[in-house]
Design a protein around this motif. Sequence first.
Motif, PDB file in Angstrom:
ATOM      1  N   THR A   1     -18.695  -0.388  -4.552  1.00 58.62           N
ATOM      2  CA  THR A   1     -17.389   0.273  -4.053  1.00 58.62           C
ATOM      3  C   THR A   1     -17.401   0.433  -2.588  1.00 58.62           C
ATOM      4  O   THR A   1     -18.165   1.333  -2.189  1.00 58.62           O
ATOM      5  N   ILE A   2     -16.531  -0.850  -1.856  1.00 54.93           N
ATOM      6  CA  ILE A   2     -16.182   0.987  -0.524  1.00 54.93           C
ATOM      7  C   ILE A   2     -15.021   0.846  -0.299  1.00 54.93           C
ATOM      8  O   ILE A   2     -13.903   0.129  -1.269  1.00 54.93           O
ATOM      9  N   ASN A   3     -14.790   1.706   0.010  1.00 52.64           N
ATOM     10  CA  ASN A   3     -13.336   1.797   1.200  1.00 52.64           C
ATOM     11  C   ASN A   3     -13.147   0.930   1.643  1.00 52.64           C
ATOM     12  O   ASN A   3     -13.435   0.603   3.422  1.00 52.64           O
ATOM     13  N   PRO A   4     -11.766   0.118   1.216  1.00 55.02           N
ATOM     14  CA  PRO A   4     -11.756  -0.931   2.437  1.00 55.02           C
ATOM     15  C   PRO A   4     -10.801  -0.854   4.319  1.00 55.02           C
ATOM     16  O   PRO A   4     -11.258  -1.454   4.700  1.00 55.02           O
ATOM     17  N   ALA A   5     -10.896   0.414   4.065  1.00 54.91           N
ATOM     18  CA  ALA A   5     -10.386   0.453   5.092  1.00 54.91           C
ATOM     19  C   ALA A   5     -10.938   1.155   6.228  1.00 54.91           C
ATOM     20  O   ALA A   5     -10.945   0.921   8.031  1.00 54.91           O
ATOM     21  N   THR A   6     -12.736   1.095   6.082  1.00 56.84           N
ATOM     22  CA  THR A   6     -13.681   1.785   6.482  1.00 56.84           C
ATOM     23  C   THR A   6     -15.258   0.618   6.211  1.00 56.84           C
ATOM     24  O   THR A   6     -16.280   1.311   7.363  1.00 56.84           O
ATOM     25  N   GLU A   7     -15.195   0.393   5.204  1.00 61.81           N
ATOM     26  CA  GLU A   7     -16.253  -0.621   4.826  1.00 61.81           C
ATOM     27  C   GLU A   7     -17.775   0.404   4.172  1.00 61.81           C
ATOM     28  O   GLU A   7     -18.343  -0.132   4.136  1.00 61.81           O
TER      29      GLU A   7
ATOM     30  N   PRO B   1      -7.299  -1.071  13.350  1.00 65.65           N
ATOM     31  CA  PRO B   1      -8.510  -0.673  13.468  1.00 65.65           C
ATOM     32  C   PRO B   1      -9.551  -1.341  13.544  1.00 65.65           C
ATOM     33  O   PRO B   1      -9.645  -2.589  13.472  1.00 65.65           O
ATOM     34  N   ALA B   2     -10.960  -1.049  14.087  1.00 64.10           N
ATOM     35  CA  ALA B   2     -11.965  -2.715  14.253  1.00 64.10           C
ATOM     36  C   ALA B   2     -12.480  -2.418  12.997  1.00 64.10           C
ATOM     37  O   ALA B   2     -13.004  -3.318  12.718  1.00 64.10           O
ATOM     38  N   LYS B   3     -13.258  -1.543  12.247  1.00 68.74           N
ATOM     39  CA  LYS B   3     -13.530  -1.336  11.269  1.00 68.74           C
ATOM     40  C   LYS B   3     -12.765  -1.326  10.175  1.00 68.74           C
ATOM     41  O   LYS B   3     -11.480  -1.277   9.590  1.00 68.74           O
ATOM     42  N   GLY B   4     -12.995  -2.492   8.835  1.00 68.42           N
ATOM     43  CA  GLY B   4     -12.354  -2.415   7.978  1.00 68.42           C
ATOM     44  C   GLY B   4     -11.581  -3.402   7.631  1.00 68.42           C
ATOM     45  O   GLY B   4     -11.082  -4.644   8.233  1.00 68.42           O
ATOM     46  N   PHE B   5     -10.596  -4.099   7.108  1.00 70.88           N
ATOM     47  CA  PHE B   5     -10.115  -4.760   6.349  1.00 70.88           C
ATOM     48  C   PHE B   5      -8.278  -4.853   6.322  1.00 70.88           C
ATOM     49  O   PHE B   5      -8.039  -4.042   5.709  1.00 70.88           O
ATOM     50  N   TRP B   6      -7.473  -5.775   7.102  1.00 67.89           N
ATOM     51  CA  TRP B   6      -6.600  -5.513   8.154  1.00 67.89           C
ATOM     52  C   TRP B   6      -5.316  -6.817   8.151  1.00 67.89           C
ATOM     53  O   TRP B   6      -6.420  -7.747   8.439  1.00 67.89           O
ATOM     54  N   PHE B   7      -4.933  -7.004   8.445  1.00 69.99           N
ATOM     55  CA  PHE B   7      -3.111  -7.817   8.339  1.00 69.99           C
ATOM     56  C   PHE B   7      -2.744  -7.545   9.101  1.00 69.99           C
ATOM     57  O   PHE B   7      -1.526  -6.565   8.185  1.00 69.99           O
ATOM     58  N   ALA B   8      -2.039  -7.849  10.101  1.00 73.32           N
ATOM     59  CA  ALA B   8      -0.361  -7.157  10.635  1.00 73.32           C
ATOM     60  C   ALA B   8       0.408  -7.274  10.296  1.00 73.32           C
ATOM     61  O   ALA B   8       0.623  -9.167   9.271  1.00 73.32           O
ATOM     62  N   PRO B   9       1.864  -7.049  10.021  1.00 70.18           N
ATOM     63  CA  PRO B   9       2.873  -7.702   9.373  1.00 70.18           C
ATOM     64  C   PRO B   9       2.786  -8.782   9.496  1.00 70.18           C
ATOM     65  O   PRO B   9       3.371  -9.036  11.020  1.00 70.18           O
TER      66      PRO B   9
END
Lengths: 280, 483
Positions: free
Chosen positions: B42-48, B366-374
Amino acid sequence: MSNRIDVKKTYKLFINGAFPRTESGRTYEVKNAKGLFIANPCLASRKDLKDAVVAARAAQLGWSKATAYNKGQILYRIAEMLEGRRAQFVDEIVSVTGVTKAKAEKEVTASVDRLVWYAGWTDKISSLSGALNPVAGPYYNFTIPESMGVIAAVAPESPSLLGLIDVIAPIIVGGNTVVVLASTKAPLSAMSFAEVIATSDVPAGVINILTGKKDEIAPWMASHMDIDGLDISGLGSKRHAEIRSAGTENLKRIYSFKSADPGRILAFMENKTVWHPIGL
Amino acid sequence: MEEKLSFEYAPAPESRALVTIKAKYGHFIGGKFVAGSKHFPTINPATEEVLSQIALAGKAEVDGAVKAARKAYSTVWSKMSGKERGKYLFRIARIMQERAREFAVLESLDNGKPIRESRDVDVPLAAAHFFYHAGWADKLEYAGLGTTPKAHGVAGQIIPWNFPLLMLAWKVAPALAAGNTVVLKPAETTSLTALLFAEVCQQAELPAGVVNIITGDGSTGALIVNHPGIDKIAFTGSTEVGKIIARAVAPTHKSVTLELGGKAANIVFDDAAIDEAVEGIVNGIFFNQGHVCCAGSRLILQESVADEVLEKLKARMAKIRVGDPMDKNTDLGAINSKEQLLKIRELCASGDSEGGERWSAPCDLPAKGFWFAPTIFTGVTQAHRIAREEIFGPVLSVLTFRTPQEAIDKANNTPFGLSAGIWSEKGSKVLWASQQLRAGVIWANTFNKFDPTSPFGGYKESGWGREGGRHGLSAYLKGVSHE
C-alpha cells in the motif's frame, strides 16, 4: 328462464384510462370451475406492457403532485364505486372460481374495506416515516418519503379481487403509478375493477391493468428500464431469483409481501433528505 | 493582477511521528491479528512511498472470518442486551476521539486526502457515527419496525477508498447497534485505518469475532459477497460493481444495501447569493479531490449569471492550494491511485474530443505521486460522456439553462440519483426544486454536508437503502413486511 340472449362482455386491457384490445390480437380462454367457457380475455404482449409503462410514466408526475387529501379521496371513491357494484363482483367471482356466494361476498367486502384502509394512509404515511434530523450544525434537515416512480406488479392468482387491490393500493398511495398483471385464471374481476377505476376520478394512466401469462410478462417487467420497482407477491417463489436477477439491470426495487401494512407502502417510496442552512 | 493580493502560505506540515506503521499487516479475525499468506504493497499516493505490505485474503481467510463472526453472533452478541452492546459502541466512539489525530494522519498518508479534511471531517464524523448508533442499541423496538426487530446475523461489508474510516463507521456502527456481527473488507488501496480500528476494538474489549477485518482486492470482495455464511451484504462503491453484487445475491436470501455512484447536479439560479454559490461549487466538486460519490460534478448555471459565476469560480479555483496532503494549508490532495488518475485523464480526454472546453487552475503539481489540477469543462452538453459518467475526480462539467424547469429536466437526466444542490435566495423556489429533483440527498444553499442522524442514499441506479438516521439503521434489522 326467458328466451332472452345475454349481452356478454368483451374483456379488454386497461391502459391510460381506456380499454384497448391487446395489440397482439392474442386471447386465451377462461373457463369456470365446471370447465365451461366464460370469456376470451387478452393475452397481453410485450408491446402492451410498453404502452402501459408509457402511460404510467406520463401520469406519474401529476399523481405524485396531487395532494395527499386528494389522493385519499380518490382511493375512497374507488371503494364507493366498488361498494355500489358488489353484486356484479360477487357473481363474477362465483362464476369463475366456483366458490360459494358467501365466500365471494366476504372477499368483496374485504376488498372495499381494504381500499378504505389504504385511503386513510395517503396523508399519514409521511408522518410515520419522515423525520426532522438533529444534525450537529446550523442546518434545518428533514427526511420525507416520496414516490418512487412507475411500479409494476404481479397480482396473486387468488383471491383475484382482494389480491389485486392489495398490490395496487399501496403502490398508488405512495404517489406511484402502476402497471399490474391480473390473475391469469381469474382475470374477470380485475377487468371489471378497471371499470370501477374508470369511474372513480383516478387520472388516466395511474392504474393500468393487463391480463395474460405471468411467465411471459414478469420477466419483461423485470428487464424494462423505465420501471422503477416491482411487486412479485403474485409470482411463485421459484421464479423470484430469475426475476430479481433480471431487475438488476436498472437496480429495480423488487419485493414480495405477505400482508397489508404500511411497510408495503414505504417499500415503494424513496426517502429524500433535504439540508438548508439556518442563519441571518 | 489580483495575484498580488493573495496570501502566501508557509508550509505547515502535520507530523507523522504520531503513527506507527508496521512493515506488514495480517487480518483481524476472531479478535486477533493473524498473519496473511500473500501480500501487496500500500502506498502513499502523494509520494508513491510504500507504506506497508497488506495481506490478500483468500478463501481460507474469508471462511475463517465468517466463522468467527457467526460464532460471536450466536454465542455472545445476539444474547447480549442492547444496553450492554451500546456500551461497547460508546467505548469505541470515545477511543476513536482519543486517537483522532493518529487516525487523521494515517488516513491522509494512505489515502492522499488533505490532513485538514481527515482531521476535521472524516475522523470526527466516524466517531460521531459510533456515538449516535450506540444509543440505538437498546432502543431498537422504537425504530419503526415493530416491537421485536431482529438482526440479520453476519453482515459482509465492502467499503471504498474515498473515505476509508468514515465508510467503515457508516457500515460497522449500525450493524453492531442492530445486533449483527461483521466481516469488513476495506478497499485495496486504503486498508491502514481499518487495521488501526481493529486495535480500537481490542482496546474497547469488544468480544472476539464481533468485528472481523480482512484485507484484499476485488477477489476478496467477491468471496464475501458469495459466501453462504453471510446474511447481509452492504457495499459502497461503483454502480458497475453494485450491479454485479445485486446479480450475485439475487438467487439468495441475503439482504442487500448498495450505496453507489452519482453525477450530482449543482443548480445555480439567477437569484442565488453568487459568492456563497461559488464556495458551494468549489466544496461540491473539489472536496476530497472529487473522490465523492455525491460530488456536485455537473454545474447547471442559469444563463443570465453564467458568465459572472464562471469568472468568479475560475478566480477562486486559482487559489485552491494543491499539494502535500500533510500540509495543514492544503485544499486539494493527491489522487488516490494511478488507476484512478488514468480514469480521470481518459474521461477528460473524451471531454476534449467531444467538444468541451477545458480550463485548469494554474498550479504546480508535485513531480512524484498522482495529481490532477482542479479543472472545469464548459460548453458541455447532456450527451457528453463528462456530463453522464461519474468521474470521481476534481473535474466539473458546466451546463446552462434558461427556465427553472429546464434546470430540473437536465438535473434529472441521468440514471443516477444520489444527491443534488440548489442555490437560490428564494425559499419557495428552493423547496420547489428540492421536490422536483430525483435524488436522495438535496443540499440547498450548502453542499457535501454529512451527519449520522441524516439519512444518506440514492434513488434509481445510485443504490438501495439509506445510511444514517433511523432509515439507515433499518437496513440492519428485519421486521418490515417485505422480504
